[in-house]
Scaffold this active site. Structure first.
Site, PDB file in Angstrom:
ATOM      1  CB  ALA A  65      67.030 109.493  15.551  1.00  0.00           C
ATOM      2  N   GLY A 109      67.005 104.585  17.463  1.00  0.00           N
ATOM      3  CA  GLY A 109      68.080 104.373  16.616  1.00  0.00           C
ATOM      4  C   GLY A 109      69.306 103.496  16.774  1.00  0.00           C
ATOM      5  CD  GLU A 112      65.186 101.464  14.797  1.00  0.00           C
ATOM      6  OE1 GLU A 112      65.719 102.969  14.866  1.00  0.00           O
ATOM      7  OE2 GLU A 112      64.170 101.303  14.228  1.00  0.00           O
ATOM      8  CD  GLU A 132      62.221 104.404  18.380  1.00  0.00           C
ATOM      9  OE1 GLU A 132      61.605 103.753  19.248  1.00  0.00           O
ATOM     10  OE2 GLU A 132      63.393 104.130  17.579  1.00  0.00           O
TER      11      GLU A 132
HETATM   12  N1  CO8 Z   1      69.216 113.057  20.702  1.00  0.00           N
HETATM   13  C1  CO8 Z   1      69.956 114.085  21.090  1.00  0.00           C
HETATM   14  N2  CO8 Z   1      70.364 114.291  22.296  1.00  0.00           N
HETATM   15  C2  CO8 Z   1      70.295 113.153  23.232  1.00  0.00           C
HETATM   16  C3  CO8 Z   1      69.614 112.098  22.775  1.00  0.00           C
HETATM   17  C4  CO8 Z   1      69.305 112.063  21.548  1.00  0.00           C
HETATM   18  N3  CO8 Z   1      68.571 110.875  21.219  1.00  0.00           N
HETATM   19  N4  CO8 Z   1      69.516 111.303  24.001  1.00  0.00           N
HETATM   20  C5  CO8 Z   1      70.363 112.164  24.860  1.00  0.00           C
HETATM   21  N5  CO8 Z   1      70.605 113.358  24.590  1.00  0.00           N
HETATM   22  C6  CO8 Z   1      71.296 114.526  25.289  1.00  0.00           C
HETATM   23  C7  CO8 Z   1      70.293 115.252  25.964  1.00  0.00           C
HETATM   24  O1  CO8 Z   1      69.709 116.212  25.567  1.00  0.00           O
HETATM   25  C8  CO8 Z   1      71.700 115.599  26.973  1.00  0.00           C
HETATM   26  O2  CO8 Z   1      72.042 116.671  26.615  1.00  0.00           O
HETATM   27  P1  CO8 Z   1      72.428 118.219  27.513  1.00  0.00           P
HETATM   28  O3  CO8 Z   1      73.506 117.615  28.498  1.00  0.00           O
HETATM   29  O4  CO8 Z   1      73.005 119.113  26.534  1.00  0.00           O
HETATM   30  O5  CO8 Z   1      70.988 118.412  28.068  1.00  0.00           O
HETATM   31  C9  CO8 Z   1      72.763 114.735  26.824  1.00  0.00           C
HETATM   32  O6  CO8 Z   1      72.273 113.722  26.009  1.00  0.00           O
HETATM   33  C10 CO8 Z   1      72.533 113.621  28.079  1.00  0.00           C
HETATM   34  O7  CO8 Z   1      71.215 112.905  28.507  1.00  0.00           O
HETATM   35  P2  CO8 Z   1      70.518 112.729  29.793  1.00  0.00           P
HETATM   36  O8  CO8 Z   1      70.882 114.150  30.643  1.00  0.00           O
HETATM   37  O9  CO8 Z   1      69.106 112.839  29.391  1.00  0.00           O
HETATM   38  O10 CO8 Z   1      71.125 111.840  30.347  1.00  0.00           O
HETATM   39  P3  CO8 Z   1      70.353 110.711  31.407  1.00  0.00           P
HETATM   40  O11 CO8 Z   1      71.468 109.867  31.974  1.00  0.00           O
HETATM   41  O12 CO8 Z   1      69.459 111.500  32.552  1.00  0.00           O
HETATM   42  O13 CO8 Z   1      69.124 109.718  30.556  1.00  0.00           O
HETATM   43  C11 CO8 Z   1      68.534 108.635  28.707  1.00  0.00           C
HETATM   44  C12 CO8 Z   1      69.787 108.885  29.638  1.00  0.00           C
HETATM   45  C13 CO8 Z   1      67.613 107.657  29.389  1.00  0.00           C
HETATM   46  C14 CO8 Z   1      69.302 107.855  27.449  1.00  0.00           C
HETATM   47  C15 CO8 Z   1      67.958 109.898  28.176  1.00  0.00           C
HETATM   48  O14 CO8 Z   1      69.059 110.681  27.672  1.00  0.00           O
HETATM   49  C16 CO8 Z   1      66.849 109.458  26.973  1.00  0.00           C
HETATM   50  O15 CO8 Z   1      65.879 109.305  27.332  1.00  0.00           O
HETATM   51  N6  CO8 Z   1      67.444 109.779  25.646  1.00  0.00           N
HETATM   52  C17 CO8 Z   1      66.471 109.938  24.649  1.00  0.00           C
HETATM   53  C18 CO8 Z   1      66.311 108.377  24.198  1.00  0.00           C
HETATM   54  C19 CO8 Z   1      65.251 108.050  23.026  1.00  0.00           C
HETATM   55  O16 CO8 Z   1      64.261 108.688  23.106  1.00  0.00           O
HETATM   56  N7  CO8 Z   1      65.770 107.667  21.942  1.00  0.00           N
HETATM   57  C20 CO8 Z   1      65.058 107.762  20.666  1.00  0.00           C
HETATM   58  C21 CO8 Z   1      65.325 108.768  19.785  1.00  0.00           C
HETATM   59  S1  CO8 Z   1      64.087 108.514  18.382  1.00  0.00           S
HETATM   60  C22 CO8 Z   1      64.901 107.476  17.377  1.00  0.00           C
HETATM   61  O17 CO8 Z   1      65.781 107.086  17.576  1.00  0.00           O
HETATM   62  C23 CO8 Z   1      64.060 107.007  16.212  1.00  0.00           C
HETATM   63  C24 CO8 Z   1      64.863 106.023  15.258  1.00  0.00           C
HETATM   64  C25 CO8 Z   1      64.792 106.672  14.067  1.00  0.00           C
HETATM   65  C26 CO8 Z   1      65.766 105.785  13.221  1.00  0.00           C
HETATM   66  C27 CO8 Z   1      67.295 106.053  13.206  1.00  0.00           C
HETATM   67  C28 CO8 Z   1      67.992 105.762  11.936  1.00  0.00           C
HETATM   68  C29 CO8 Z   1      69.546 106.034  12.318  1.00  0.00           C
END
Ligand code: CO8
Length: 258
Positions: A65, A109, A112, A132
């Site tokens: 998400a 997500g 999922e 999450e």
């Molecule tokens: N949402 C928005 N932006 C994101 C997300 C995200 N989930 N993940 C990464 N980004 C963005 C970062 O903010 C970053 O943006 P910017 O360059 O502007 O700072 C860019 O993508 C690149 O990310 P990173 O610099 O963090 O890249 P890394 O290679 O260092 O790390 C990771 C990669 C490990 C994947 C890291 O980005 C990360 O941990 N991301 C979050 C993953 C996460 O926690 N996901 C769960 C989100 S909550 C969720 O999904 C709830 C489910 C709900 C149901 C959904 C139904 C559709």
């Protein structure tokens, strides 16, 4: 003009859908989900398409998400708008098989969404997880329900309660993905399998997909009854007659309904 968040391409009878927010690791914003569902529905009703491949652009399949979007929502806002609930419901209504071609991160997500696909192919770089818990929330699009069915309670609970991820080889061993490949082969292999699926009778493929999916909803007795009803229904199709006749005449079948 801003880039479309979803790209589509057709190869033969396969529709390929690409999540296209690589700078945000293809995070699922509401707008991206709307575009994704529109593309899926369009392929679902297109008689020239028999199967769909879903992939991500860049180093992730999908990082979940959109965290910036979700951060702005409180309980009432999410509840009143059924936040992101349309994704599950929308994909559930697609009759055509969807093969997920997963390279890189499939988190939250994104994991999922992968599990909403019918078959998963993964590149060796694929990483699956439900992180999450680290954000102070829980999976919200089937993670607590589908992961346990895919890999069993203990592994699912471990991933969901710790936020730890698993790599492609572990995902394959656990049964989450069907096959793993070198990254550059994942999409190609998914398209080849989708072409194979799309070459069979479309109504029979839809029946098979529905029957398998019902196994997750029904007890064994009801599931067997449902399967039997669909099996007998297939006897009424011209493609049933053609398939059985072709086998006995030692020739390739020519399906009436593709
Ligand atoms: N949402 C928005 N932006 C994101 C997300 C995200 N989930 N993940 C990464 N980004 C963005 C970062 O903010 C970053 O943006 P910017 O360059 O502007 O700072 C860019 O993508 C690149 O990310 P990173 O610099 O963090 O890249 P890394 O290679 O260092 O790390 C990771 C990669 C490990 C994947 C890291 O980005 C990360 O941990 N991301 C979050 C993953 C996460 O926690 N996901 C769960 C989100 S909550 C969720 O999904 C709830 C489910 C709900 C149901 C959904 C139904 C559709």
């Amino acid at each position: 003009m801003s880039e479309p968040m979803i790209l589509t391409e057709e190869i033969g009878r396969v529709g390929i859908i690409t999540l296209n927010r690589p700078k945000a690791l293809n995070a699922l914003s509401g707008a991206l989900i709307d575009e994704l569902l529109a593309a899926l529905r369009s392929y679902n009703k297109n008689p020239d398409i028999g199967a769909i491949v879903l992939r991500g652009n860049g180093k992730a399949f999908c990082a979940g998400a959109d965290i910036k979007e979700q951060k702005e929502l409180d309980f009432v806002g999410a509840y009143n708008t059924d936040y992101l609930k349309n994704l599950n419901d929308g994909i559930f209504a697609i009759h055509k098989p969807i093969i997920g071609a997963i390279n890189g991160y499939a988190l939250g997500g994104g994991c999922e969404l992968a599990m909403m696909c019918d078959i998963l192919y993964a590149g060796k770089s694929a990483v699956f997880g439900q992180p999450e818990i680290k954000l102070g929330t829980i999976p919200g699009a089937g993670g607590t329900q589908r992961l346990i069915r895919a890999i069993g309670k203990s592994k699912a609970m471990h991933m969901i309660l710790t936020g730890d991820t698993i790599k492609a080889d572990e995902a394959e061993a656990a049964g989450l993905v069907a096959k793993i490949f070198d990254d550059q082969e994942t999409v190609k292999e998914a398209i080849e399998t989708a072409q194979k699926i799309a070459s069979f009778s479309a109504p029979v493929i839809a029946m098979a997909k529905e029957a398998v999916n019902e196994a997750e909803e029904l007890g064994l007795k009801s599931g067997l009854h449902f399967e039997s009803r669909l099996y007998h229904s297939s006897f009424g199709l011209a493609d049933h007659s053609e398939g059985f006749g072709a086998f006995l005449q030692k020739r390739q079948p020519e399906w009436a309904h593709k």
